[in-house]
Design a protein around this motif. Structure first.
Motif, PDB file in Angstrom:
ATOM      1  N   PHE A   1      78.506  38.626  68.791  1.00 35.77           N
ATOM      2  CA  PHE A   1      78.303  40.073  68.739  1.00 35.77           C
ATOM      3  C   PHE A   1      79.234  40.715  67.711  1.00 35.77           C
ATOM      4  O   PHE A   1      78.819  41.539  66.902  1.00 35.77           O
ATOM      5  CB  PHE A   1      78.540  40.673  70.124  1.00 35.77           C
ATOM      6  CG  PHE A   1      78.413  42.179  70.161  1.00 35.77           C
ATOM      7  CD1 PHE A   1      77.164  42.784  70.175  1.00 35.77           C
ATOM      8  CD2 PHE A   1      79.537  42.981  70.173  1.00 35.77           C
ATOM      9  CE1 PHE A   1      77.040  44.155  70.197  1.00 35.77           C
ATOM     10  CE2 PHE A   1      79.426  44.362  70.199  1.00 35.77           C
ATOM     11  CZ  PHE A   1      78.176  44.943  70.212  1.00 35.77           C
ATOM     12  N   VAL A   2      80.504  40.300  67.745  1.00 35.83           N
ATOM     13  CA  VAL A   2      81.481  40.870  66.811  1.00 35.83           C
ATOM     14  C   VAL A   2      81.087  40.542  65.373  1.00 35.83           C
ATOM     15  O   VAL A   2      81.159  41.390  64.481  1.00 35.83           O
ATOM     16  CB  VAL A   2      82.895  40.324  67.120  1.00 35.83           C
ATOM     17  CG1 VAL A   2      83.911  40.946  66.172  1.00 35.83           C
ATOM     18  CG2 VAL A   2      83.274  40.614  68.552  1.00 35.83           C
ATOM     19  N   ILE A   3      80.623  39.312  65.163  1.00 35.66           N
ATOM     20  CA  ILE A   3      80.245  38.903  63.805  1.00 35.66           C
ATOM     21  C   ILE A   3      79.039  39.695  63.319  1.00 35.66           C
ATOM     22  O   ILE A   3      79.013  40.186  62.180  1.00 35.66           O
ATOM     23  CB  ILE A   3      79.961  37.382  63.773  1.00 35.66           C
ATOM     24  CG1 ILE A   3      81.277  36.611  63.976  1.00 35.66           C
ATOM     25  CG2 ILE A   3      79.311  36.973  62.461  1.00 35.66           C
ATOM     26  CD1 ILE A   3      81.089  35.153  64.254  1.00 35.66           C
ATOM     27  N   VAL A   4      78.055  39.853  64.207  1.00 34.62           N
ATOM     28  CA  VAL A   4      76.862  40.604  63.823  1.00 34.62           C
ATOM     29  C   VAL A   4      77.245  42.042  63.496  1.00 34.62           C
ATOM     30  O   VAL A   4      76.804  42.630  62.508  1.00 34.62           O
ATOM     31  CB  VAL A   4      75.806  40.554  64.951  1.00 34.62           C
ATOM     32  CG1 VAL A   4      74.689  41.559  64.697  1.00 34.62           C
ATOM     33  CG2 VAL A   4      75.242  39.150  65.071  1.00 34.62           C
ATOM     34  N   LEU A   5      78.111  42.612  64.337  1.00 32.78           N
ATOM     35  CA  LEU A   5      78.541  43.992  64.103  1.00 32.78           C
ATOM     36  C   LEU A   5      79.269  44.110  62.769  1.00 32.78           C
ATOM     37  O   LEU A   5      79.038  45.055  61.998  1.00 32.78           O
ATOM     38  CB  LEU A   5      79.451  44.449  65.251  1.00 32.78           C
ATOM     39  CG  LEU A   5      79.551  45.958  65.415  1.00 32.78           C
ATOM     40  CD1 LEU A   5      78.331  46.509  66.137  1.00 32.78           C
ATOM     41  CD2 LEU A   5      80.812  46.328  66.181  1.00 32.78           C
ATOM     42  N   ALA A   6      80.135  43.130  62.498  1.00 29.07           N
ATOM     43  CA  ALA A   6      80.882  43.151  61.237  1.00 29.07           C
ATOM     44  C   ALA A   6      79.920  43.017  60.058  1.00 29.07           C
ATOM     45  O   ALA A   6      80.085  43.669  59.023  1.00 29.07           O
ATOM     46  CB  ALA A   6      81.913  42.036  61.220  1.00 29.07           C
ATOM     47  N   ALA A   7      78.888  42.188  60.236  1.00 30.53           N
ATOM     48  CA  ALA A   7      77.931  41.977  59.160  1.00 30.53           C
ATOM     49  C   ALA A   7      77.154  43.257  58.868  1.00 30.53           C
ATOM     50  O   ALA A   7      76.883  43.593  57.717  1.00 30.53           O
ATOM     51  CB  ALA A   7      76.977  40.845  59.529  1.00 30.53           C
ATOM     52  N   PHE A   8      76.771  43.992  59.911  1.00 31.03           N
ATOM     53  CA  PHE A   8      75.964  45.188  59.719  1.00 31.03           C
ATOM     54  C   PHE A   8      76.777  46.409  59.333  1.00 31.03           C
ATOM     55  O   PHE A   8      76.372  47.194  58.502  1.00 31.03           O
ATOM     56  CB  PHE A   8      75.155  45.491  61.000  1.00 31.03           C
ATOM     57  CG  PHE A   8      73.874  44.732  61.069  1.00 31.03           C
ATOM     58  CD1 PHE A   8      72.771  45.145  60.320  1.00 31.03           C
ATOM     59  CD2 PHE A   8      73.757  43.603  61.859  1.00 31.03           C
ATOM     60  CE1 PHE A   8      71.590  44.432  60.365  1.00 31.03           C
ATOM     61  CE2 PHE A   8      72.579  42.891  61.912  1.00 31.03           C
ATOM     62  CZ  PHE A   8      71.500  43.301  61.160  1.00 31.03           C
ATOM     63  N   MET A   9      77.943  46.555  59.969  1.00 34.00           N
ATOM     64  CA  MET A   9      78.701  47.794  59.766  1.00 34.00           C
ATOM     65  C   MET A   9      79.855  47.613  58.798  1.00 34.00           C
ATOM     66  O   MET A   9      80.625  48.535  58.573  1.00 34.00           O
ATOM     67  CB  MET A   9      79.217  48.315  61.109  1.00 34.00           C
ATOM     68  CG  MET A   9      78.076  48.760  62.018  1.00 34.00           C
ATOM     69  SD  MET A   9      78.625  49.189  63.661  1.00 34.00           S
ATOM     70  CE  MET A   9      79.688  50.569  63.306  1.00 34.00           C
ATOM     71  N   GLY A  10      79.969  46.429  58.263  1.00 35.12           N
ATOM     72  CA  GLY A  10      81.038  46.212  57.302  1.00 35.12           C
ATOM     73  C   GLY A  10      82.249  45.592  57.966  1.00 35.12           C
ATOM     74  O   GLY A  10      82.533  45.840  59.140  1.00 35.12           O
ATOM     75  N   ALA A  11      82.972  44.782  57.214  1.00 34.84           N
ATOM     76  CA  ALA A  11      84.125  44.088  57.757  1.00 34.84           C
ATOM     77  C   ALA A  11      85.341  45.010  57.705  1.00 34.84           C
ATOM     78  O   ALA A  11      86.127  44.968  56.775  1.00 34.84           O
ATOM     79  CB  ALA A  11      84.373  42.798  56.959  1.00 34.84           C
ATOM     80  N   GLN A  12      85.431  45.887  58.698  1.00 30.29           N
ATOM     81  CA  GLN A  12      86.572  46.795  58.758  1.00 30.29           C
ATOM     82  C   GLN A  12      87.307  46.615  60.069  1.00 30.29           C
ATOM     83  O   GLN A  12      86.705  46.245  61.075  1.00 30.29           O
ATOM     84  CB  GLN A  12      86.105  48.253  58.664  1.00 30.29           C
ATOM     85  CG  GLN A  12      85.608  48.644  57.280  1.00 30.29           C
ATOM     86  CD  GLN A  12      84.759  49.886  57.340  1.00 30.29           C
ATOM     87  OE1 GLN A  12      84.711  50.559  58.370  1.00 30.29           O
ATOM     88  NE2 GLN A  12      84.067  50.170  56.259  1.00 30.29           N
TER      89      GLN A  12
END
Lengths: 295, 324
Positions: A142-153
């Protein structure tokens, strides 16, 4: 009368902060947190170099893989960056992630737990089913998908941790509220004319706040671990140094086979210490909340 | 006659969770905690509600204070239609009707100082802060707690049960209510401090002209504090009369059994067997007709068919039994 007014908060504070001191586990955990907090606070002064600066010696040669010594406490990376400075600056980053995630997790979880437990009925059912769904989501993907979509911040890591960890807090708070709301002093508050919201936040909430702090302190460790995992996998923010970034950098540079242990062991130890500190504090709290566990 | 409190047909059914069969049949099982309770109280009167565990006496007290919503019936207190109260009216009602709790160790917020607990009603009623100290001092004097220094800054766990119950009483009295329900006010206390609390309660009731209901399972307590007694059994009033008459000449068979069950301070006294046996029946499925019939030594066929009405058998003395 002025004296009395001053005496009340002092007595209340004394009661609240007396207990964690006694338990050695809680004391160790708190000490670890305090040390890391101080390091993070004064990271600028403690760090000897800019953590991302590529260092050269006076002759213009890259200071690559320098062994630990006086100039570089933990040596340098194979790209000539100072490891100790990275570790110190990484502490700041780790604590920012940990503390902000913990604040969101603790407040969201407490609010949901309070409302669900206190009002019951369909409110409770709805909130707890949402919590179940959140609990069912696999953490790292989930965290990876979120980072992929919303940017690695960094902020996205905090959001992801908060979204996934609040149900644990909410459930425990809810069950505690279920017992507190049946106590006679809550009925006393009703019969003396306290409003529903006043009962919830003035009478019920102080009695569950220790649990809020407990779950907040656990969330600190979890958030830091998650941030490290995401950074290690290469989905973390690339513009700032974190312990996970250091591990990833060391891994990508085959630090293990080069035998440059000073590169990846210290950040690993730091991660372990922070997570263990959260566990120790929770253990200490447990014995305060449920004294029978000691026997 | 202008009654302060007038209760008619008061009924409370608590829903219980249903089995699959009951869901399929569309049945809604309930616990009949309080059933068709009717009585009135005059201004300044004090009444004891007597009965064993599970007879609905506590629920009745909670209903009168709108801590539990009634299923049916009317409650009129000092002109208020209690069941319809809400918003500002409910808040005003809360100033006039108060509750004294059974367990003083649980009735005070463990994280509040005693001052904060006692001041809570003042805060909720919007009493100006300047008056608080005077009112707290006055109410502490009433409950005989004023001599103890810096007591108000302590937390509940630092006090004894007797002191705590005085604090609970002080909190109930600080807004000068007109009506008070005391739910087993001394049953959690040591025997040695019970009389002290009861005396304080009797004293404040007389000086403040309070109308009071004492809920208890203890006949001796009711006799000590209340000139009138209501006996409840399984959610219904079975007898209502002057305490002396209920004790010396109980009418209803259950009241007779209750009086006979009071321990006497002579170990070797011949006491005859208790006139009733068995347990209080399940309130989900009370017996038809008279609820006491399956334990009553005098029960006849009519008791199973017809619910006995509460009839006045002597001036001010009512009982619900077909055989009287």
């Amino acid at each position: 009368m002025a004296e009395a007014a001053v005496a009340v908060p002092a007595a209340a504070a004394g009661r609240r902060f007396r207990l964690p001191k006694i338990d050695p586990y809680a004391a160790i955990g708190l000490t670890i947190y305090v040390v890391f907090f101080l390091v993070a606070l004064f990271a600028d002064r403690i760090a000897t170099h800019d953590p991302l600066e590529i260092l050269f010696d006076d002759d213009g040669n890259l200071l690559s893989n320098v062994a630990p010594g006086a100039a570089h406490v933990l040596g340098t990376t194979n790209l000539g960056r100072d490891i100790f400075s990275q570790l110190v600056m990484g502490t700041r980053n780790a604590l920012i992630v940990g503390v902000s995630a913990a604040i969101v997790v603790a407040s969201l979880g407490t609010l949901v737990g309070l409302v669900a437990g206190f009002f019951g009925k369909w409110v409770d059912t709805l909130l707890m089913r949402v919590a179940d769904v959140a609990l069912g989501i696999p953490f790292l993907p989930f965290v990876i998908v979120l980072a992929a979509f919303m940017g690695a911040q960094t902020s996205n890591v905090v959001i992801a941790v908060a979204l996934l960890l609040w149900p644990n807090t909410a459930r425990v708070i809810r069950s505690q509220v279920l017992t507190v709301r049946e106590r006679a002093f809550i009925e006393a508050a009703r019969v003396t004319g306290s409003s529903t919201w006043r009962i919830l936040f003035v009478h019920v909430m102080p009695n569950i706040l220790p649990l809020t702090f407990l779950y907040g302190s656990i969330a600190v460790g979890w958030a830091i671990l998650t941030e490290a995992s995401v950074s290690f996998l290469g989905f973390g923010p690339s513009d700032s140094i974190s312990w996970g970034y250091m591990l990833q950098d060391a891994y990508g540079s085959q630090a293990m086979s080069r035998g440059t242990y000073f590169w990846f062991v210290p950040p690993g130890i730091c991660i372990i210490l922070v997570v263990v500190a959260g566990f120790f504090i929770s253990r200490g709290y447990e014995e305060i909340l449920f004294p029978k566990l000691k026997d | 006659m202008a009654s302060l409190l007038d209760v008619r047909g008061l009924t409370k059914h608590f829903p219980v969770s249903r089995t699959l069969r009951e869901v399929a049949r569309g049945e809604r099982p309930v616990v009949r905690a309080v059933e068709d309770v009717t009585f009135a109280m005059d201004q300044g009167e004090s009444v004891g509600i007597l009965g064993e565990s599970g007879c609905g006496k506590t629920t009745t007290g909670r209903l009168l204070l709108k801590l539990v919503e009634a299923s049916e019936g009317t409650i009129t207190l000092d002109g208020y239609d209690v069941r319809a109260l809400k918003g500002p009216d409910l808040k005003r009602f809360r100033r006039h009707a108060q509750l004294v709790f059974q367990n003083p160790f649980d009735a005070l917020n463990p994280r509040f100082t005693l001052r904060r607990s006692i001041a809570e009603p003042l805060l909720n009623a919007g009493v100006p802060k300047g008056e608080w100290d005077d009112r707290i001092a006055a109410v502490l004097k009433r409950v005989h707690l004023s001599g103890v220094s810096d007591l108000m800054e302590k937390f509940p766990h630092q006090l004894s049960g007797g002191q705590l119950q005085r604090v609970v009483l002080a909190r109930a009295l600080i807004l000068e209510p007109t009506f008070i329900v005391a739910d087993e006010p001394v049953s959690m206390l040591d025997v040695s401090v019970r009389a002290g609390i009861l005396n304080v309660m009797r004293e404040v009731r007389e000086t403040m002209g309070l109308t009071a209901i004492y809920i208890s399972h203890d006949l001796a307590l009711v006799r000590y504090v209340a000139p009138r007694t209501i006996v409840m059994y399984l959610g219904k009033i079975v007898e209502d009369g002057p305490t002396d008459a209920v004790i010396s000449r109980p009418l209803h068979p259950y009241a007779r059994a209750l009086v006979a069950a009071v321990p006497v301070p002579r170990v070797d006294q011949d006491r005859g067997a208790l006139p009733i046996t068995g347990m209080i029946p399940d309130a989900r499925n009370p017996p038809s007709g008279c609820r006491f019939r399956d334990r009553c030594p005098y029960a006849v066929a009519r008791c199973a068919e017809e619910v006995p009405a509460l009839r006045e058998l002597a001036p001010g003395h009512r009982a619900a039994c077909h055989l009287l």
